[in-house]
Design an enzyme around this catalytic site. Structure first.
Site, short mmCIF file in Angstrom:
data_model
loop_
_atom_site.label_atom_id
_atom_site.label_comp_id
_atom_site.label_asym_id
_atom_site.label_seq_id
_atom_site.Cartn_x
_atom_site.Cartn_y
_atom_site.Cartn_z
N HIS A 535 0.80 -1.23 0.00
CA HIS A 535 0.00 0.00 0.00
C HIS A 535 0.83 1.29 0.00
CE1 HIS A 535 -3.55 -2.36 2.05
NE2 HIS A 535 -3.38 -2.71 0.79
N HIS A 579 -7.52 -0.29 3.25
CA HIS A 579 -6.96 -0.68 1.95
C HIS A 579 -7.18 0.51 1.01
CE1 HIS A 579 -6.58 -5.05 2.90
NE2 HIS A 579 -7.42 -4.67 3.84
#
Ligand SMILES: Cc1cc2nc3c(=O)[nH]c(=O)nc-3n(C[C@H](O)[C@H](O)[C@H](O)COP(=O)(O)OP(=O)(O)OC[C@H]3O[C@@H](n4cnc5c(N)ncnc54)[C@H](O)[C@@H]3O)c2cc1C
Ligand SMILES: *[C@@H]1O[C@H](CO)[C@@H](O)[C@H](O)[C@H]1NC(C)=O
Ligand SMILES: *[C@@H]1O[C@H](CO)[C@@H](O)[C@H](O)[C@H]1NC(C)=O
Ligand SMILES: *[C@@H]1O[C@H](CO)[C@@H](O)[C@H](O)[C@H]1NC(C)=O
Ligand SMILES: *[C@@H]1O[C@H](CO)[C@@H](O)[C@H](O)[C@H]1NC(C)=O
Ligand SMILES: *[C@@H]1O[C@H](CO)[C@@H](O)[C@H](O)[C@H]1NC(C)=O
Ligand SMILES: *[C@@H]1O[C@H](CO)[C@@H](O)[C@H](O)[C@H]1NC(C)=O
Ligand SMILES: *[C@@H]1O[C@H](CO)[C@@H](O)[C@H](O)[C@H]1NC(C)=O
Ligand SMILES: *[C@@H]1O[C@H](CO)[C@@H](O)[C@H](O)[C@H]1NC(C)=O
Ligand SMILES: *[C@@H]1O[C@H](CO)[C@@H](O)[C@H](O)[C@H]1NC(C)=O
Length: 601
Positions: A535, A579
């Site tokens: 990420h 996320h």
């Protein structure tokens, strides 16, 4: 992460005849000039390309280094890539040695095809907390980024659809927060996991720490709930399948060129005293990461703007190669600085991940598939014939979000008191990038991911060769605070595993976790086995107009330049405790609206 890779079966979905997908620079109509040239076809770039070409009078060129997504089975069947196996369609990066990981370097995947990482990711779709968006508004001085004001862009992105098995999803999400008319298809798991009822039991038994959360996309994230994922009932939904679907690709004013590696952007004079960057240099020579090429470069100009959307690694690298960055670093590599800005490539932030593995008393885990090629082929045939079966799911079964009650290391890094410090992910099998798959056995993984780290890293150039990877240093677990949060998360997982709900299911922890019985052993287990949940953000951060730091204004325009904007993961000023793909799509939706407003188009 062990299912074998099925690069191109080429037989699954019909490949539409697409008029405006170009494969070679020479195929682009030579006389065409474009209003906008967009670099990178991931979460940010696909939204921009679609929205800006809605007006038939606006011409758009989208440049992508990788190939088309069409017919790529690994980017279609949800369970297949399991995060890492799609190397054919990846940049194949590794990090610098990470002190927080006892000096290990780790693999650092980034998707390289239409859809970018949305074509290879694990498909968890989380909006982040309302506090997170309100903090973005505060940090940038732009109320447009607040939770309330972003609602309309969130709904434009989302198209909630049925699960593959058609089960009744009442009680698994709250429909009143969702849209069924947006672009990216979102659904709940379409094939049951053997432990689903135990998860619900856990939320009752441990309700104080882990309450059931009906909908973690409501703005309030804490607790355990069902995962919403970018799956179109049975197949991956990505920036490419959604925003570059055939009906949009057929727009005559949208040209998409694949295999186009952008090597830098070029100054095209000055606008009111500021350097303008309306030229993009690229090559369609096929050069692997670390290779070299002297093939002729092609230059294409934008009359209005160049928009970088190459992601947190790619965008920083392009800016640096173009002379936009820290002067000292650039001159050491012989690159002429056009704009000295030390914030370019700084503050790289990522979420560290740890796979906590358990032996379980079930033979309904996906290990049966990953360890048995015959069964895997059978399940692919079932998916192919019926769009049903275990492969309609991603590896994620349930998600949970929590805070640590006390933090001796302060100051708190979260956006507010109901935003999580860490995440847990339940997976119905052996899911690890750092421990090899055993040859037999049945497993469950409870991943812990640190979602609000304090550590900051960087992206810097290693060489001036645009085909070399940059130095990627996410500085994983780089502070005592981060290590404390990860230790707290693992301790919480051991409490869950010991709950009555799991009594006749979990047999024992896997060897590495079983050995982590003292504080030192726990720390060593984390340092040896942690990796990334993929990420990276923050390398070209937005900051308020007039701030002494940051790379872009709150609308993505690059400070002290003209004709240049960035809309991708690199502009987030702080990593979201979630996320991130949904957040990047939302940046794209609002970013496109701001571009249209600025140019009246
Ligand atoms: C394995 C993996 C699993 C993940 N799992 C999840 C998940 O479950 N949920 C979630 O929310 N997020 C997940 N992510 C993260 C998410 O996919 C990214 O945050 C998101 O896609 C970032 O969007 P972006 O537009 O910034 O970059 P990307 O989507 O990565 O797109 C960048 C694009 O630019 C192209 N590009 C780069 N450099 C150049 C260049 N020089 N010239 C031309 N083109 C270039 C790339 O090829 C790529 O297509 C995952 C990521 C990975 C890699
Ligand atoms: C789904 O279940 C809910 C609650 O049990 C029920 O009210 C609803 O009618 C069901 N929907 C369908 C389509 O069966
Ligand atoms: C769903 O959300 C709406 C809006 O916040 C709320 O009024 C409703 O009670 C929620 N439904 C459930 C079942 O929690
Ligand atoms: C692009 O712009 C540059 C600088 O303005 C100019 O020199 C060049 O001719 C242009 N190229 C094309 C293909 O229009
Ligand atoms: C990444 O590695 C795979 C497998 O070796 C290869 O097919 C692919 O071309 C590589 N990607 C790049 C950008 O070098
Ligand atoms: C990194 O981000 C912080 C804010 O989180 C900011 O104060 C600092 O200036 C940034 N560093 C650089 C080099 O931009
Ligand atoms: C599952 O395991 C049980 C006993 O552990 C066994 O009897 C059964 O045949 C197994 N089922 C399958 C499908 O392998
Ligand atoms: C592998 O799967 C096939 C097909 O389902 C099955 O017949 C076989 O017994 C399995 N092998 C093992 C070792 O479980
Ligand atoms: C998928 O289905 C098609 C027919 O719909 C068939 O021709 C093909 O062989 C199948 N492929 C696999 C891997 O099962
Ligand atoms: C950086 O460049 C040197 C050569 O200049 C090379 O040996 C090294 O492997 C490179 N590092 C990375 C991370 O690519």
């Amino acid at each position: 992460m062990h299912l074998s890779s099925y690069p191109v079966l080429g037989l699954l979905l019909p490949i539409a005849c697409v008029a405006t997908l170009y494969e070679r620079a020479e195929e682009l109509p030579a006389s065409t000039s474009y209003d906008f040239v967009i670099v990178g076809a991931g979460a940010g770039g696909t939204v921009l390309a679609n929205r800006l070409s809605e007006n038939p009078g606006t011409t758009v060129l989208l440049l992508e280094a990788g190939p088309s997504n069409l017919g790529v089975t690994d980017a279609i069947i949800p369970m297949l890539p399991q995060g890492l196996a799609v190397t054919t369609y990846d940049w194949n990066y590794t990090t610098t040695p990470q002190p927080g990981f006892a000096g290990r370097s780790i693999g650092y995947p980034r998707g390289r095809l239409l859809g970018g990482s949305t074509s290879t990711n694990t498909m968890a779709y989380t909006r982040a907390s309302n506090e997170e968006w309100d903090r973005y508004a505060r940090l940038t001085g732009d109320e447009g980024w607040s939770w309330k004001n972003m609602q309309k862009y969130m709904l434009m992105n989302e198209k909630f659809v049925a699960s593959a098995d058609g089960h009744n999803t009442t009680g698994q999400y709250n429909a009143s927060y969702h849209s069924t008319t947006g672009m990216v298809s979102i659904s709940l798991p379409g094939y049951p996991h053997p432990f689903d009822s135990r998860i619900i039991e856990t939320t009752k038994e441990l309700s104080e720490d882990w309450p059931f959360n009906l909908d973690m996309n409501s703005g309030y994230m804490l607790g355990i709930g069902w995962p919403q994922q970018s799956i179109d009932t049975s197949a991956r939904s990505s920036g490419a399948t959604a925003y570059l679907a055939a009906e949009y690709m057929s727009r005559p004013n949208l040209h998409v060129l694949v295999n186009a590696h952008v090597t830098r952007i070029l100054q095209t004079g000055t606008d009111s005293g500021k350097p303008a960057f309306r030229s993009v240099e690229y090559t369609t020579a096929d050069v692997p990461t670390g290779g070299t090429s002297t093939a002729a470069r092609t230059v294409v100009n934008a009359t209005k703007e160049v928009i970088l959307a190459a992601g947190a690694i790619g965008t920083a690298q392009i800016l640096l190669l173009s002379g936009i960055g820290p002067e000292k670093e650039l001159s050491a590599l012989g690159i002429k600085t056009i704009l000295n800005n030390p914030s370019v490539g700084a503050n790289l932030t990522d979420h560290p991940l740890l796979s906590n593995l358990f032996y379980v008393n079930s033979n309904e885990t996906y290990d049966s598939i990953t360890m048995n090629g015959t069964l895997e082929a059978e399940d692919i045939a079932i998916w192919n014939a019926t769009q049903q079966g275990p492969l309609v799911n991603s590896p994620l079964a349930h998600l949970g979000w929590a805070r640590v009650p006390n933090n001796p290391y302060g100051p708190d890094t979260t956006a507010g008191p109901t935003t999580p410090h860490y995440e847990i992910l339940f997976s119905n099998g052996f899911l690890s990038t750092t421990t090899p798959l055993p040859s037999s056995g049945h497993f469950m993984t409870i991943v812990t991911a640190l979602t609000s780290p304090a550590a900051r890293g960087s992206v810097t150039l290693n060489t001036s060769n645009p085909f070399d990877q940059p130095n990627i240093n996410p500085n994983m677990l780089g502070t005592d605070y981060d290590m404390f949060l990860m230790e707290s998360a693992v301790t919480a997982v051991m409490k869950i595993a010991a709950a009555d709900a799991w009594k006749d299911y979990i047999i024992k922890p896997f060897e590495d976790l079983a050995a982590a019985t003292t504080p030192d052993a726990l720390k060593s287990y984390i340092q040896t086995k942690a990796a990334t949940i993929f990420h990276p953000v923050g390398t070209a951060a937005m900051s308020p107009k007039g701030a002494s730091w940051g790379v872009t204004h709150p609308d993505g325009l690059v400070k002290h330049t003209a004709g240049l904007r960035i809309i991708d993961a690199s502009i987030l000023p702080v990593i979201p405790s979630a996320h991130p793909q949904a957040a990047i799509y939302f940046l794209g939706e609002r970013g496109a609206a701001l571009v249209k407003e600025a140019h009246g188009c």
